[in-house]
Design a protein around this motif. Structure first.
Motif, PDB file in Angstrom:
ATOM      1  N   THR A 117      -3.612  -6.763  17.682  1.00  0.00           N
ATOM      2  CA  THR A 117      -3.809  -7.198  16.262  1.00  0.00           C
ATOM      3  C   THR A 117      -3.263  -6.067  15.244  1.00  0.00           C
ATOM      4  OG1 THR A 117      -5.991  -6.375  16.051  1.00  0.00           O
ATOM      5  CG2 THR A 117      -5.637  -8.779  17.038  1.00  0.00           C
ATOM      6  N   ALA A 118      -2.687  -6.799  14.138  1.00  0.00           N
ATOM      7  CA  ALA A 118      -2.215  -5.832  12.823  1.00  0.00           C
ATOM      8  C   ALA A 118      -2.129  -6.579  11.757  1.00  0.00           C
ATOM      9  CB  ALA A 118      -1.069  -5.365  13.361  1.00  0.00           C
ATOM     10  N   VAL A 119      -2.441  -6.171  10.779  1.00  0.00           N
ATOM     11  CA  VAL A 119      -2.231  -6.648   9.370  1.00  0.00           C
ATOM     12  C   VAL A 119      -1.653  -5.698   8.652  1.00  0.00           C
ATOM     13  CG1 VAL A 119      -4.608  -7.940   9.411  1.00  0.00           C
ATOM     14  CG2 VAL A 119      -4.818  -5.501   8.604  1.00  0.00           C
ATOM     15  N   ARG A 120      -0.830  -6.452   7.639  1.00  0.00           N
ATOM     16  CA  ARG A 120      -0.081  -5.433   6.458  1.00  0.00           C
ATOM     17  C   ARG A 120      -0.098  -5.921   5.380  1.00  0.00           C
ATOM     18  NH1 ARG A 120       6.098  -6.075   7.720  1.00  0.00           N
ATOM     19  NH2 ARG A 120       5.611  -7.847   6.622  1.00  0.00           N
ATOM     20  N   VAL A 121      -0.284  -5.146   4.249  1.00  0.00           N
ATOM     21  CA  VAL A 121      -0.364  -5.560   2.883  1.00  0.00           C
ATOM     22  C   VAL A 121       0.712  -4.794   2.340  1.00  0.00           C
ATOM     23  CG1 VAL A 121      -1.520  -5.596   0.488  1.00  0.00           C
ATOM     24  CG2 VAL A 121      -2.877  -5.514   2.650  1.00  0.00           C
ATOM     25  N   ARG A 122       1.817  -5.569   1.586  1.00  0.00           N
ATOM     26  CA  ARG A 122       2.938  -5.085   1.312  1.00  0.00           C
ATOM     27  C   ARG A 122       3.419  -5.656  -0.310  1.00  0.00           C
ATOM     28  NH1 ARG A 122       8.559  -5.712   4.882  1.00  0.00           N
ATOM     29  NH2 ARG A 122       7.662  -3.905   5.431  1.00  0.00           N
ATOM     30  N   GLU A 123       3.827  -4.780  -1.188  1.00  0.00           N
ATOM     31  CA  GLU A 123       4.510  -5.123  -2.314  1.00  0.00           C
ATOM     32  C   GLU A 123       6.039  -4.625  -2.370  1.00  0.00           C
ATOM     33  OE1 GLU A 123       3.575  -4.731  -7.133  1.00  0.00           O
ATOM     34  OE2 GLU A 123       3.322  -2.936  -5.953  1.00  0.00           O
ATOM     35  N   GLY A 124       6.607  -5.998  -2.380  1.00  0.00           N
ATOM     36  CA  GLY A 124       8.191  -5.759  -2.374  1.00  0.00           C
ATOM     37  C   GLY A 124       8.540  -4.979  -0.902  1.00  0.00           C
ATOM     38  N   TYR A 125       9.122  -3.914  -0.798  1.00  0.00           N
ATOM     39  CA  TYR A 125       9.493  -3.430   0.330  1.00  0.00           C
ATOM     40  C   TYR A 125       8.621  -2.198   0.772  1.00  0.00           C
ATOM     41  CZ  TYR A 125      13.499  -6.169   0.170  1.00  0.00           C
ATOM     42  OH  TYR A 125      14.573  -7.034   0.310  1.00  0.00           O
ATOM     43  N   THR A 126       7.366  -1.822   0.175  1.00  0.00           N
ATOM     44  CA  THR A 126       6.373  -0.879   0.151  1.00  0.00           C
ATOM     45  C   THR A 126       5.131  -1.543   0.902  1.00  0.00           C
ATOM     46  OG1 THR A 126       7.449   0.069  -1.897  1.00  0.00           O
ATOM     47  CG2 THR A 126       5.164   0.844  -1.062  1.00  0.00           C
ATOM     48  N   ASP A 127       4.871  -0.756   1.797  1.00  0.00           N
ATOM     49  CA  ASP A 127       3.715  -1.091   2.672  1.00  0.00           C
ATOM     50  C   ASP A 127       2.590  -0.457   1.950  1.00  0.00           C
ATOM     51  OD1 ASP A 127       5.071  -2.733   4.420  1.00  0.00           O
ATOM     52  OD2 ASP A 127       4.967  -1.123   6.017  1.00  0.00           O
ATOM     53  N   LEU A 128       1.484  -1.004   1.413  1.00  0.00           N
ATOM     54  CA  LEU A 128       0.083  -0.588   0.806  1.00  0.00           C
ATOM     55  C   LEU A 128      -0.551  -0.295   1.936  1.00  0.00           C
ATOM     56  CD1 LEU A 128       0.110  -2.933  -2.418  1.00  0.00           C
ATOM     57  CD2 LEU A 128       1.196  -0.721  -2.103  1.00  0.00           C
TER      58      LEU A 128
END
Length: 178
Positions: A117-128
């Protein structure tokens, strides 16, 4: 000195997991977002977005939904256009919930039972933020992102990995307090 930065504007949230082993029922994980007003930022959500739904104003959309975890990359993707949310909304909480309540053995399904499992939060090309949900491996639901609107109107991101045990309805009702 004024800044040209307007805070966080548009976010992409991704969820991925590996399919169940051959011969066993598929694992169905779902992204969920809850929006809260400034009058009740930790109480009942004004609305909830999850599978087969979107926000009333179209600012939060589930773009990709998976019921099996099959595919390449992130299996579920949700877009949050925070800069378009009405001023009355002050907080948005994002989480993930496992749809099945139990395994064939009768034991509850938790994140520790679901491979990779994995979750990702991203703004544009930047992983927050990026998490594998191992910290909440014994839970069947979890929040992992919170967005709050400041008094200046700018949105800020806060990492909030917190586990919860319960079905979708109970989790959606409790997300504001987590």
């Amino acid at each position: 000195m004024s800044s040209l930065r307007k805070g966080i504007e548009k976010i992409e949230v991704g969820l991925k997991w590996d399919p169940s082993p051959l011969g066993s029922p598929p694992h169905d994980l779902d992204l969920i977002a809850a929006a809260y007003t400034g009058e009740d930022p930790h109480g009942s959500p004004a609305y909830v977005v999850h599978f087969d739904s979107r926000s009333p104003d179209g600012t939060i959309n589930l773009n990709r939904d998976s019921r099996t975890g099959q595919g390449f990359g992130f299996d579920e993707v949700m877009t949050l256009e925070l800069d378009r949310l009405a001023p009355r909304y002050a907080r948005v909480v994002v989480g993930v919930v496992i749809q099945q309540s139990e395994q064939q053995s009768g034991a509850a399904i938790v994140f520790g039972d679901v491979a990779n499992t994995a979750v990702r939060v991203r703004e544009g090309y930047t992983d927050l933020s990026q998490h594998d949900l191992a910290a909440v491996g014994g839970s069947s639901a979890a929040t992992f992102a919170e967005f709050t609107r400041g008094s200046d109107g700018e949105w800020a991101f806060h990492e909030t990995v917190r586990g919860f045990d319960g079905d979708l309805a109970a989790f959606a009702a409790a997300m504001g307090a987590l």
